[in-house]
Design a protein around this motif. Structure first.
Motif, PDB file in Angstrom:
ATOM      1  N   UNK A   1       0.844  -1.403  -0.092  1.00 54.85           N
ATOM      2  CA  UNK A   1      -0.130   0.207  -0.282  1.00 54.85           C
ATOM      3  C   UNK A   1       1.006   1.072   0.015  1.00 54.85           C
ATOM      4  N   UNK A   2       2.131   1.011  -0.062  1.00 55.82           N
ATOM      5  CA  UNK A   2       3.438   2.052   0.019  1.00 55.82           C
ATOM      6  C   UNK A   2       2.535   3.022  -0.841  1.00 55.82           C
ATOM      7  N   UNK A   3       2.418   2.850  -2.492  1.00 58.23           N
ATOM      8  CA  UNK A   3       2.094   4.224  -3.525  1.00 58.23           C
ATOM      9  C   UNK A   3       3.184   3.700  -4.525  1.00 58.23           C
ATOM     10  N   UNK A   4       4.351   3.236  -3.882  1.00 53.90           N
ATOM     11  CA  UNK A   4       5.741   3.354  -4.929  1.00 53.90           C
ATOM     12  C   UNK A   4       5.277   3.229  -5.938  1.00 53.90           C
ATOM     13  N   UNK A   5       4.983   2.133  -6.531  1.00 55.57           N
ATOM     14  CA  UNK A   5       4.282   1.149  -7.908  1.00 55.57           C
ATOM     15  C   UNK A   5       3.029   1.614  -9.065  1.00 55.57           C
ATOM     16  N   UNK A   6       2.481   0.900  -7.846  1.00 51.81           N
ATOM     17  CA  UNK A   6       0.747   2.105  -8.235  1.00 51.81           C
ATOM     18  C   UNK A   6       0.695   3.439  -7.478  1.00 51.81           C
ATOM     19  N   UNK A   7       0.579   4.176  -7.310  1.00 56.49           N
ATOM     20  CA  UNK A   7       0.560   5.548  -7.335  1.00 56.49           C
ATOM     21  C   UNK A   7      -0.626   5.849  -6.677  1.00 56.49           C
ATOM     22  N   UNK A   8      -1.246   7.013  -4.945  1.00 54.97           N
ATOM     23  CA  UNK A   8      -2.391   6.502  -4.527  1.00 54.97           C
ATOM     24  C   UNK A   8      -2.982   7.837  -5.234  1.00 54.97           C
ATOM     25  N   UNK A   9      -2.512   8.473  -5.741  1.00 58.56           N
ATOM     26  CA  UNK A   9      -2.668  10.302  -6.849  1.00 58.56           C
ATOM     27  C   UNK A   9      -2.567  10.209  -8.090  1.00 58.56           C
TER      28      UNK A   9
ATOM     29  N   UNK B   1      -8.895  -4.918  -3.193  1.00 60.82           N
ATOM     30  CA  UNK B   1      -8.756  -5.479  -2.146  1.00 60.82           C
ATOM     31  C   UNK B   1      -7.897  -4.703  -1.111  1.00 60.82           C
ATOM     32  N   UNK B   2      -6.507  -4.414  -1.746  1.00 62.00           N
ATOM     33  CA  UNK B   2      -6.060  -3.735  -1.394  1.00 62.00           C
ATOM     34  C   UNK B   2      -5.650  -2.424  -1.865  1.00 62.00           C
TER      35      UNK B   2
END
Length: 608
Positions: A296-304, A320-321
């Motif tokens: 859930x870090x956003x390092x690979x799939x960005x949060x924003x 799921x996550x």
């Protein structure tokens, strides 16, 4: 329904075990992995009669892992056989990993006669169906010989229906040895056509393409679920100008030289480090979010600032996550074909700058590791980076690479592009299960004998199932095993050093035997073997790659430096307000610690 013709063996009655073997053969089973047990003899004889090849291993865990590796490489259901109770309990770890990693595996086991239930009889203590329930999609005990075709076909279809996974059928020994009465057979769906795969909602495809067209920096991330959709996937990437990344778990069979192959998805995290813009659209194809894609870090799939479209057979995995903008429950191949049809109506305009940026990620090298002056460390052992790089450069293009181990697995993944592999699998999977690589390599070699299988092990993971070298020799398999031998549990030592200090003398339970001679073990099993320094690696690898049968290299490497992925996973920080949770995301402390508190701690902690 098509008719099913029972084949009667010569000079003996047709038994339940024969019926089981013939049903599996009719459903498409070509090979089965396991260990002999007298409970299973009626079934094993039936396999021999009908033409199912039997690959007998040295441990039941490996039997299931080999069936799993076979399934991943071949795209077919893998079959395993394990005998009652003792064998079954040894096989449970294999079931656990197959369930976690969504692998279609059909497992045959046996048990004491039905009449002997709860009598303390031989190999009858545990209820195997009860034990299997939590690590399978379906587990059942067959109590009537006539019901074998119905239940076998049900179990077989269950392995691949929706999210794939393992199935266990328990055949009591008296059922396997009972003669067949044709008029009492329940055929079920044994000869029915295979289930049609679920396709995507056309409206969802249109929505996905609309999001995609609006993006300036699109990326595709594919994993195991995209295994059979390579041609359509390449067509889609070319039509949309979109780089294809693969998850750590499974590389897919994207040709190394293809212009849109971008390497491992973990490289996307480097965009932030390089202060480059991250993707603004990601298409996940049969790739689960979580461990393999940065959690859930956003390092690979960005949060924003990034739209995410997730295609998966299992709708429960979508979102799921991580938040998902559009979920499509579908077979990946059918979804990609539908996207290709939609794109063909109105071609995309690709962004050349983004394509160059994304594809350039696979050429990034760690500067401190590339320094040729540190090929040999102060302790006289090879630098693991340079050793692994040389190994990869010595194998044929299009080989199958199976990666096991912790710290060594990190080096192997970092350098994977050097291998020019046709397929690469991280065998540790979602459970982080060391030792899987032995069975995966066996299954991969049986599934595709034309490819060299490179099995990468740490000296920790090597200790679990090294006796399978005997199996490799017995079946003449082209498997080259590399043991990266640093005499420690590398990731464990790294975690202790990073958290507690590199100078500490206390390193509980991380040491391995520095005197171990794995090449001697290999020779004892009849393998070609070598132990070499970096300067002699070319010669040693050439010897192993061109040997008739399996080989092993004891590659003595340094336990320092630590792999960058390990450092990132440990997550050590000087922030006093953070609790370091090794291998997971760190969490905030329940109170804030500041300079005032350090001076006057008696006043109590601030809430936070």
């Amino acid at each position: 329904m098509a008719t099913f013709q029972l084949k009667h063996p010569e000079n003996r009655e047709l038994l339940g075990g024969d019926l089981l073997a013939q049903c599996l053969h009719a459903l498409g089973a070509k090979v089965a992995f396991g260990i002999h047990g007298g409970h299973l003899d009626a079934f094993l004889m039936g396999c021999a009669d009908v033409g199912i090849d039997l690959v007998d291993v040295r441990h039941e865990t490996v039997a299931i892992q080999a069936a799993e590796g076979y399934a991943k490489v071949s795209g077919r259901v893998g079959v395993g056989f394990i005998t009652a109770n003792s064998g079954f309990c040894n096989g449970l770890p294999g079931l656990a990993t197959a369930f976690a990693d969504r692998s279609p595996v059909f497992v045959v086991t046996s048990s004491p006669p039905l009449r002997d239930a709860e009598t303390n009889c031989l190999q009858g203590f545990h209820d195997q169906v009860v034990l299997a329930k939590n690590v399978t999609k379906f587990a059942h005990r067959i109590t009537n010989v006539g019901e074998i075709p119905r239940l076998v076909s049900l179990g077989w279809r269950t392995t691949t229906a929706g999210a794939p996974g393992p199935v266990v059928l328990d055949f009591p020994i008296d059922v396997l040895f009972t003669p067949i009465a044709n008029e009492n057979i329940a055929w079920g769906s044994l000869t029915s056509p295979p289930n049609a795969l679920p396709g995507p909602d056309p409206a969802a495809i249109d929505d996905a393409i609309e999001m995609w067209r609006a993006a300036a920096r699109p990326a595709i991330i594919a994993s195991t679920g995209a295994r059979g959709a390579v041609n359509e996937l390449l067509k889609l990437a070319e039509a949309t100008g979109t780089p294809i990344f693969h998850s750590t778990k499974f590389s897919t069979a994207i040709p190394y030289e293809h212009p849109f192959r971008a390497g491992g998805a973990r490289r996307l995290a480097a965009l932030r480090v390089n202060r480059s813009l991250p993707p603004d659209f990601i298409l996940l194809l049969g790739a689960r979010t979580g461990l393999m894609l940065g959690g859930r870090s956003g390092a690979i799939i960005p949060h924003e600032g990034c739209k995410t479209v997730h295609v998966d057979l299992d709708g429960s995995e979508i979102g799921r996550s991580l938040p998902v903008d559009l979920g499509i429950v579908s077979d990946v191949g059918l979804a990609v074909a539908a996207m290709n049809a939609a794109v063909a109506k109105n071609p995309f305009r690709s962004t050349e700058e983004w394509i160059r940026s994304a594809l350039g990620l696979k050429s990034i090298r760690a500067p401190h590791n590339e320094d040729e002056s540190v090929i040999v460390e102060d302790n006289g052992r090879l630098h693991p980076y340079h050793a692994m790089k040389k190994v990869y450069q010595c194998i044929p293009n299009d080989s199958t690479v199976i990666i096991d181990g912790g710290e060594c697995g990190g080096w192997a993944m970092q350098l994977l592009e050097e291998a020019h592999a046709g397929l690469a699998i991280a065998s540790t999977g979602y459970l982080g299960f060391l030792g899987n690589g032995w069975g995966y390599s066996l299954g991969a070699a049986i599934a595709d004998p034309s490819k060299l299988v490179l099995s990468i092990q740490g000296d920790g993971s090597a200790g679990f199932h090294i006796a399978e070298l005997d199996t490799y020799v017995k079946f003449g398999l082209k498997i080259v095993t590399i043991i990266m031998n640093n005499s420690v549990w590398g990731m464990s030592q790294a975690g202790q050093d990073i958290i507690y200090g590199y100078a500490t003398a206390k390193r509980p339970t991380v040491a391995l035997n520095p005197k171990a001679k794995y090449e001697v073990v290999a020779e004892g099993f009849g393998c070609t073997s070598a132990v070499k320094t970096l300067e002699a690696l070319d010669h040693a690898m050439d010897k192993l790659v061109h040997a008739q049968g399996p080989g092993l290299l004891n590659l003595v490497v340094s336990d320092h430096p630590y792999q960058d992925t390990t450092k990132a996973m440990v997550g050590q920080t000087d922030d006093p307000n953070v609790i370091v949770v090794p291998y997971y995301d760190n969490i905030p402390k329940p109170y804030y610690k500041d300079s005032k508190q350090a001076v006057n701690g008696a006043n109590g902690a601030k809430g936070g």
